[in-house]
Design an enzyme around this catalytic site. Structure first.
Site, PDB file in Angstrom:
ATOM      1  N   ILE A  12       0.845  -1.208   0.000  1.00  0.00           N
ATOM      2  CA  ILE A  12       0.000   0.000   0.000  1.00  0.00           C
ATOM      3  C   ILE A  12       0.875   1.251   0.000  1.00  0.00           C
ATOM      4  O   ILE A  12       0.618   2.210  -0.734  1.00  0.00           O
ATOM      5  CB  ILE A  12      -0.959   0.004   1.220  1.00  0.00           C
ATOM      6  N   ALA A 117      -2.559   3.892   9.607  1.00  0.00           N
ATOM      7  CA  ALA A 117      -3.276   2.854   8.850  1.00  0.00           C
ATOM      8  C   ALA A 117      -3.617   1.724   9.806  1.00  0.00           C
ATOM      9  O   ALA A 117      -2.750   1.055  10.345  1.00  0.00           O
ATOM     10  CB  ALA A 117      -2.410   2.340   7.712  1.00  0.00           C
ATOM     11  N   TYR A 149      -2.882  -9.383  17.119  1.00  0.00           N
ATOM     12  CA  TYR A 149      -2.708  -8.409  16.032  1.00  0.00           C
ATOM     13  C   TYR A 149      -3.842  -7.385  16.073  1.00  0.00           C
ATOM     14  O   TYR A 149      -3.607  -6.171  16.008  1.00  0.00           O
ATOM     15  CB  TYR A 149      -2.709  -9.154  14.687  1.00  0.00           C
ATOM     16  N   LYS A 153      -3.419  -3.329  16.809  1.00  0.00           N
ATOM     17  CA  LYS A 153      -3.919  -2.299  15.889  1.00  0.00           C
ATOM     18  C   LYS A 153      -4.911  -1.395  16.621  1.00  0.00           C
ATOM     19  O   LYS A 153      -4.909  -0.163  16.451  1.00  0.00           O
ATOM     20  CB  LYS A 153      -4.598  -2.960  14.681  1.00  0.00           C
TER      21      LYS A 153
END
Ligand code: UDP
Length: 325
Positions: A12, A117, A149, A153
C-alpha cells in the site's frame, strides 16, 4: 508538501508514494525493508521528488530525524497478513505496538499531522453488517494470536486518538478493509494474489474452510487517494474512518471468478483450516464496511471494483514483476 511514509516500500505504501509524487509532493519512504522492497519503488526510486531511508521504527534517532524533515506522516509500517502474523507473532506485536507508539510520541512532540493505517481486523468477530466505526468489537482468547494483532492495531488507534485529544496532535485513523491490487504479495497469505498465482500456474486454487466466508475488497489506489484526502481534511482529525469497497463475495465465488478471468483450468479445492494455517487461527466469516462516515467527510466512493482489481493483479503477475509483501 514533504510527506513521510513509514512502511512506504510495502504494497500500500508504495502506491501511496506514487500517488503523492504524481500530485507534486516530495516523498520520503522510511522502511526497514523487512517485507517491503526496492522493486516496489522502481517507478519512483530515481524521481527527484523521492527519497528512501532504510531505517527501523525502533531506531529512535533515525525516526526523529525523518519526522523532523517532513510536513505530514502516513504511518503504514506494520507486519500484516494473517499467515505471517501467526508465524511471527512476537515480531508482529513489537512492530505494530512499539513502533506505532514511538512514531506517535515523536509526531506529537513535533506537531506533525499523522494518519495511522489500521485494519478491519480490529472488529474481530463482530457480526453487524455493515460495520460502523463505533460498533463494539469482539475478540477470542489472547492466546490466539490473530487477536493479538487486532488488539495491537486497536491500541494504536486509541493512542492516536488520545494524542489528538490530550496534545492536539492532528491525527486520523484509517481502518482498511481487504485492500488488494497489483504488487500485493501472496507471502502473507492474502487471498487474491494467492488465487491468481495458483490460477496462472495451473495448480489447484485453495479455498479454505467451506468457502462461504465473505469479504469486500478495495482497490489500493482508491485507498491511497482516500488516505491523502483524510489527512488533509482538518475536520477529519480525531476520527476513525472505514475505507473499503462495495460488493460482497464468498471465497468460493472469488475462486471461480479469478479462474475465469485468468483463463485457467485449475481445479478449485477446499482445504481445511488446520492444513492451511499455523495454530492460533480463527476465521472471520464476513465483514462489510459502513462507508457513510467517510462519504460524508470527503465524498469518498470506491471507483475501482473487484473485476478491475483481479484483472490488474493477473496482468501484474503475468508481467513477471517480482511481488512485494
Ligand atoms: N483464503 C482462502 N484461500 C487462500 C487464502 C485465503 O480461501 O489461499 C480465505 C481466508 O480464509 C479468508 C479470506 O480468504 O476467509 C481472506 O483472507 P485474507 O488473508 O486475504 O484476508 P483476511 O482474512 O485478513 O480478511
Amino acid at each position: 508538501m514533504k510527506c513521510l511514509i513509514t512502511g512506504g516500500a510495502g504494497f500500500i505504501g508504495s502506491h501511496l508514494a506514487q500517488e503523492l509524487i504524481a500530485t507534486g509532493n516530495f516523498v520520503t519512504v522510511f522502511d526497514n525493508m523487512s517485507t517491503g522492497s526496492r522493486e516496489n519503488l522502481r517507478d519512483i526510486i530515481d524521481n527527484p521528488l523521492f527519497e528512501l531511508i532504510e531505517g527501523d521504527l525502533l531506531d529512535t534517532p533515525m525516526l526523529e530525524q525523518a519526522i523532523a524533515g517532513c510536513d505530514e506522516i502516513y504511518h503504514l509500517a506494520a507486519m500484516v497478513g494473517v499467515k505471517l502474523i501467526l508465524e511471527r507473532p512476537l515480531d508482529a506485536m513489537r512492530t505494530n505496538m512499539e513502533g506505532t507508539a514511538a512514531m506517535l510520541g515523536i509526531a506529537a512532540a513535533r506537531g506533525r499531522p499523522v494518519l495511522i493505517a489500521s485494519s478491519s481486523e480490529v472488529y474481530g468477530h463482530a457480526t453487524r453488517e455493515p460495520l460502523a466505526e463505533d460498533d463494539p468489537r469482539q475478540y477470542g482468547s489472547t492466546a490466539t494470536f490473530r487477536w493479538a494483532y487486532a488488539g495491537a492495531k486497536a491500541m494504536g488507534e486509541s493512542l492516536a486518538l488520545a494524542y489528538h485529544r490530550r496534545e492536539r496532535l492532528p491525527a486520523v485513523v484509517a481502518r482498511l478493509f481487504n485492500v488488494a491490487g497489483p504488487r500485493q504479495s501472496a507471502h502473507g497469505g492474502m487471498v487474491i494474489p494467492s488465487f491468481v498465482e495458483q490460477a496462472l500456474r495451473g495448480t489447484p486454487i485453495t479455498v479454505y474452510g467451506t468457502g462461504r466466508q465473505t469479504r469486500c475488497f478495495s482497490h489500493v489506489l482508491d485507498v491511497a487517494r482516500a488516505m491523502i484526502r483524510l489527512l488533509r481534511s482538518p475536520e477529519a482529525h480525531g476520527e476513525i474512518f472505514n475505507i473499503g469497497g462495495h460488493g460482497t463475495i464468498t471465497m468460493a465465488q472469488l475462486a471461480v471468478r479469478v479462474r475465469k478471468l485468468a483463463g485457467s483450468s485449475s481445479p478449485i479445492t477446499f482445504v481445511p483450516y488446520r492444513d492451511a494455517y499455523p495454530d492460533g487461527f480463527e476465521e472471520i466469516m464476513g465483514r462489510v464496511p459502513d462507508l457513510r462516515r467517510i462519504e460524508r467527510a470527503i465524498g469518498y466512493r470506491p471507483e475501482l471494483g473487484l473485476e478491475t482489481i483481479i484483472r490488474q493483479v493477473i496482468e501484474h503477475a503475468r508481467a513477471g514483476t517480482p511481488t512485494m509483501a
